[in-house]
Design a protein around this motif. Structure first.
Motif, mmCIF file in Angstrom:
data_model
loop_
_atom_site.group_PDB
_atom_site.id
_atom_site.type_symbol
_atom_site.label_atom_id
_atom_site.label_comp_id
_atom_site.label_asym_id
_atom_site.label_seq_id
_atom_site.Cartn_x
_atom_site.Cartn_y
_atom_site.Cartn_z
ATOM 1 N N ASP A 1 6.327 -11.346 8.338
ATOM 2 C CA ASP A 1 7.495 -12.065 7.818
ATOM 3 C C ASP A 1 8.097 -11.374 6.595
ATOM 4 O OD1 ASP A 1 7.280 -14.084 9.742
ATOM 5 O OD2 ASP A 1 5.875 -15.229 8.518
ATOM 6 N N TRP A 2 7.457 -10.301 6.128
ATOM 7 C CA TRP A 2 7.958 -9.564 4.975
ATOM 8 C C TRP A 2 8.915 -8.475 5.467
ATOM 9 C CZ3 TRP A 2 3.491 -8.367 1.002
ATOM 10 C CH2 TRP A 2 2.820 -9.556 0.694
ATOM 11 N N LYS A 3 9.887 -8.178 4.643
ATOM 12 C CA LYS A 3 10.872 -7.166 5.015
ATOM 13 C C LYS A 3 10.215 -5.790 5.123
ATOM 14 C CE LYS A 3 15.680 -5.989 3.957
ATOM 15 N NZ LYS A 3 16.798 -6.199 3.020
ATOM 16 N N PHE A 4 10.589 -5.063 6.164
ATOM 17 C CA PHE A 4 10.188 -3.681 6.428
ATOM 18 C C PHE A 4 8.737 -3.523 6.891
ATOM 19 C CE2 PHE A 4 13.578 -2.963 3.096
ATOM 20 C CZ PHE A 4 14.559 -2.612 4.010
ATOM 21 N N TYR A 5 8.082 -4.603 7.301
ATOM 22 C CA TYR A 5 6.763 -4.466 7.908
ATOM 23 C C TYR A 5 6.874 -4.662 9.415
ATOM 24 C CZ TYR A 5 4.089 -4.181 3.581
ATOM 25 O OH TYR A 5 3.544 -3.764 2.383
ATOM 26 N N ARG A 6 6.001 -3.984 10.154
ATOM 27 C CA ARG A 6 5.984 -4.120 11.612
ATOM 28 C C ARG A 6 4.540 -4.156 12.108
ATOM 29 N NH1 ARG A 6 7.585 1.924 13.946
ATOM 30 N NH2 ARG A 6 5.723 2.990 13.151
ATOM 31 N N ALA A 7 4.361 -4.700 13.306
ATOM 32 C CA ALA A 7 3.036 -4.786 13.917
ATOM 33 C C ALA A 7 2.671 -3.444 14.548
ATOM 34 C CB ALA A 7 3.022 -5.876 14.974
ATOM 35 N N VAL A 8 1.397 -3.101 14.451
ATOM 36 C CA VAL A 8 0.860 -1.917 15.125
ATOM 37 C C VAL A 8 -0.465 -2.301 15.769
ATOM 38 C CG1 VAL A 8 1.986 -0.219 13.639
ATOM 39 C CG2 VAL A 8 -0.244 -1.124 12.997
ATOM 40 N N HIS A 9 -0.867 -1.526 16.753
ATOM 41 C CA HIS A 9 -2.144 -1.773 17.432
ATOM 42 C C HIS A 9 -3.021 -0.541 17.259
ATOM 43 C CE1 HIS A 9 -0.783 -5.514 19.262
ATOM 44 N NE2 HIS A 9 0.379 -4.904 19.476
ATOM 45 N N PRO B 1 0.803 -1.226 0.000
ATOM 46 C CA PRO B 1 0.000 0.000 0.000
ATOM 47 C C PRO B 1 0.830 1.267 0.000
ATOM 48 C CG PRO B 1 0.086 -0.899 2.210
ATOM 49 C CD PRO B 1 0.803 -1.884 1.322
ATOM 50 N N GLY B 2 2.106 1.157 0.342
ATOM 51 C CA GLY B 2 2.953 2.327 0.470
ATOM 52 C C GLY B 2 3.071 2.764 1.918
ATOM 53 N N ALA B 3 3.860 3.795 2.143
ATOM 54 C CA ALA B 3 4.100 4.285 3.502
ATOM 55 C C ALA B 3 2.860 4.971 4.054
ATOM 56 C CB ALA B 3 5.283 5.247 3.503
ATOM 57 N N GLY B 4 2.687 4.861 5.371
ATOM 58 C CA GLY B 4 1.608 5.575 6.026
ATOM 59 C C GLY B 4 0.264 4.899 5.949
ATOM 60 N N VAL B 5 0.225 3.605 5.652
ATOM 61 C CA VAL B 5 -1.027 2.862 5.556
ATOM 62 C C VAL B 5 -0.968 1.668 6.501
ATOM 63 C CG1 VAL B 5 -2.622 1.607 4.051
ATOM 64 C CG2 VAL B 5 -1.320 3.551 3.145
ATOM 65 N N VAL B 6 -1.971 1.541 7.343
ATOM 66 C CA VAL B 6 -2.091 0.405 8.253
ATOM 67 C C VAL B 6 -3.086 -0.583 7.664
ATOM 68 C CG1 VAL B 6 -2.782 -0.366 10.559
ATOM 69 C CG2 VAL B 6 -1.564 1.811 10.277
ATOM 70 N N LEU B 7 -2.675 -1.848 7.571
ATOM 71 C CA LEU B 7 -3.539 -2.914 7.079
ATOM 72 C C LEU B 7 -4.040 -3.737 8.252
ATOM 73 C CD1 LEU B 7 -1.391 -4.150 4.040
ATOM 74 C CD2 LEU B 7 -3.168 -2.379 4.062
ATOM 75 N N LEU B 8 -5.345 -3.920 8.313
ATOM 76 C CA LEU B 8 -5.949 -4.684 9.391
ATOM 77 C C LEU B 8 -6.364 -6.070 8.908
ATOM 78 C CD1 LEU B 8 -8.312 -1.978 10.974
ATOM 79 C CD2 LEU B 8 -5.977 -2.565 11.655
ATOM 80 N N GLY B 9 -6.626 -6.963 9.869
ATOM 81 C CA GLY B 9 -7.127 -8.288 9.540
ATOM 82 C C GLY B 9 -6.061 -9.356 9.664
ATOM 83 N N GLU B 10 -6.511 -10.581 9.844
ATOM 84 C CA GLU B 10 -5.596 -11.710 9.994
ATOM 85 C C GLU B 10 -4.642 -11.857 8.819
ATOM 86 O OE1 GLU B 10 -4.009 -14.647 12.351
ATOM 87 O OE2 GLU B 10 -5.673 -13.317 12.852
ATOM 88 N N GLY C 1 -2.731 -4.684 13.427
ATOM 89 C CA GLY C 1 -2.473 -4.497 11.999
ATOM 90 C C GLY C 1 -0.984 -4.446 11.727
ATOM 91 N N VAL C 2 -0.642 -4.136 10.487
ATOM 92 C CA VAL C 2 0.760 -3.991 10.093
ATOM 93 C C VAL C 2 0.910 -2.735 9.253
ATOM 94 C CG1 VAL C 2 1.162 -6.489 10.109
ATOM 95 C CG2 VAL C 2 0.531 -5.353 7.971
ATOM 96 N N GLU C 3 2.115 -2.213 9.245
ATOM 97 C CA GLU C 3 2.431 -1.057 8.407
ATOM 98 C C GLU C 3 3.915 -1.091 8.065
ATOM 99 O OE1 GLU C 3 1.839 2.618 10.474
ATOM 100 O OE2 GLU C 3 3.391 2.204 11.966
ATOM 101 N N LEU C 4 4.299 -0.239 7.135
ATOM 102 C CA LEU C 4 5.713 -0.099 6.792
ATOM 103 C C LEU C 4 6.474 0.455 7.988
ATOM 104 C CD1 LEU C 4 7.998 0.017 4.579
ATOM 105 C CD2 LEU C 4 7.316 2.396 4.239
ATOM 106 N N ASP C 5 7.575 -0.187 8.328
ATOM 107 C CA ASP C 5 8.471 0.324 9.358
ATOM 108 C C ASP C 5 9.351 1.372 8.703
ATOM 109 O OD1 ASP C 5 10.436 0.821 11.253
ATOM 110 O OD2 ASP C 5 10.528 -1.253 11.926
ATOM 111 N N LEU C 6 8.888 2.605 8.778
ATOM 112 C CA LEU C 6 9.536 3.686 8.041
ATOM 113 C C LEU C 6 10.965 3.918 8.523
ATOM 114 C CD1 LEU C 6 8.902 5.635 5.774
ATOM 115 C CD2 LEU C 6 8.090 7.275 7.482
ATOM 116 N N HIS C 7 11.190 3.800 9.807
ATOM 117 C CA HIS C 7 12.543 4.008 10.349
ATOM 118 C C HIS C 7 13.506 2.953 9.807
ATOM 119 C CE1 HIS C 7 15.777 4.925 13.130
ATOM 120 N NE2 HIS C 7 15.758 3.674 13.563
ATOM 121 N N ALA C 8 13.089 1.672 9.851
ATOM 122 C CA ALA C 8 13.957 0.596 9.355
ATOM 123 C C ALA C 8 14.194 0.743 7.863
ATOM 124 C CB ALA C 8 13.330 -0.760 9.660
ATOM 125 N N PHE C 9 13.157 1.098 7.129
ATOM 126 C CA PHE C 9 13.303 1.272 5.683
ATOM 127 C C PHE C 9 14.275 2.407 5.379
ATOM 128 C CE2 PHE C 9 12.120 3.282 1.676
ATOM 129 C CZ PHE C 9 12.157 2.194 0.802
#
Length: 298
Positions: free
Chosen positions: A79-87, A63-72, A93-101
């Motif tokens: 397990d994908w590179k540069f994604y992190r968990a958010v609540h 989805p690009g930076a700044g987008v949180v994806l919800l759902g199982e 949900g998950v989103e791009l880990d902007l700092h790591a990227f």
């Protein structure tokens, strides 16, 4: 420019991911099928062999930076590179880990900004007529040709004559580096990787195909819809590039754009201008993404 988080339910983002995958597989699956059978295609293989992104990577929707994806299903992306968990209030949900990227890709982000903005700032050269492909086949009786399974439309001597009768002023290093040794001194410029940031210009077919390269180098921060827009433009440009080349593609169902004639030159320039206009829109979109990303030292 700060990024604003958007939150997408699974019912919102999964159809987008499925649509993207169908769009990408329409290009990737024929290539994979040919490769399994040991077959080649002079046009349709290029974006998967010259560029480093593989079909499986292209199929993945981001989805690009700044987008949180919800759902199982979104949690699989942990397990994908540069994604992190958010609540969120709506659930995990998950989103791009902007700092790591930004830490890992700081150099790519910075160079993309330089190339994309610099290319847009320069006038386009609409008098090159695709002669870079001809220079790659110059003196083929000595050097052979890159695409050994394709005949030269004008033969070896006819191809050499076209090169010798024209002014060649290619600005793109990644085309120039494939010139035959005898063609190198015929180019009015001597592009290098070091001068790339100074020479890229918006009429260049290869610079406009490379928008796809910058899109995937900045992935997953670049939305996949934008990456596919760049991919499809590069696909069209590659088709025209080879039609205007010295190779005879009639057995593959492609007519020649005979750039050695006034009519062929006019057709080439008209197509080139259209590609340049379309590329500039995509370049601006990519630059907006690149400039929105932080630059951090790894």
């Amino acid at each position: 420019m700060p990024l604003t988080d958007a939150i997408l339910e699974a019912s919102q983002w999964i159809p987008q991911a499925q649509t993207h995958e169908r769009r990408a597989r329409a290009f990737g699956e024929p290539f994979v099928g040919r490769r399994m059978k040991g077959r080649k295609h002079p046009i349709e293989d290029f974006l998967f062999t010259y560029y480093t992104q593989k079909p499986g990577q292209l199929y993945r929707w981001h989805p690009g930076a700044g987008v949180v994806l919800l759902g199982e299903p979104a949690l699989e992306r942990l397990d994908w590179k540069f994604y992190r968990a958010v609540h969120t209030e709506a659930g995990p949900g998950v989103e791009l880990d902007l700092h790591a990227f930004a830490q890992a890709r700081s150099a790519a982000i910075g160079f993309a900004r330089i190339i994309l903005s610099g290319t847009s700032s320069r006038p386009g050269n609409f008098a090159c007529f695709g002669l870079h492909e001809w220079a790659m086949a110059y003196k083929s009786e000595v050097n052979g040709i890159r695409h050994e399974y394709l005949p030269l439309r004008l033969g070896a001597q006819g191809t050499d004559a076209v090169v010798e009768e024209h002014r060649i002023r290619c600005t793109h290093f990644d085309a120039f580096r494939f010139y035959t040794p005898q063609a190198v001194p015929l180019n009015e410029l001597q592009p290098s990787r070091e001068t790339q940031r100074e020479l890229e210009q918006p009429a260049c077919l290869h610079a406009n195909m490379d928008l796809y390269k910058w899109a995937y180098k900045l992935s997953p921060a670049v939305p996949s819809e934008l990456m596919m827009d760049c991919f499809e433009l590069a696909w069209e440009i590659r088709t025209m590039d080879m039609q205007a080349s010295p190779y005879d593609l009639s057995d593959w169902g492609y007519r020649a754009i005979a750039i050695e004639t006034p009519e062929g030159k006019a057709e080439y320039v008209a197509l080139q201008r259209d590609f340049a206009d379309r590329a500039e829109v995509l370049r601006a979109r990519l630059l907006a993404v690149a400039e929105s990303l932080p630059l951090e030292q790894s």
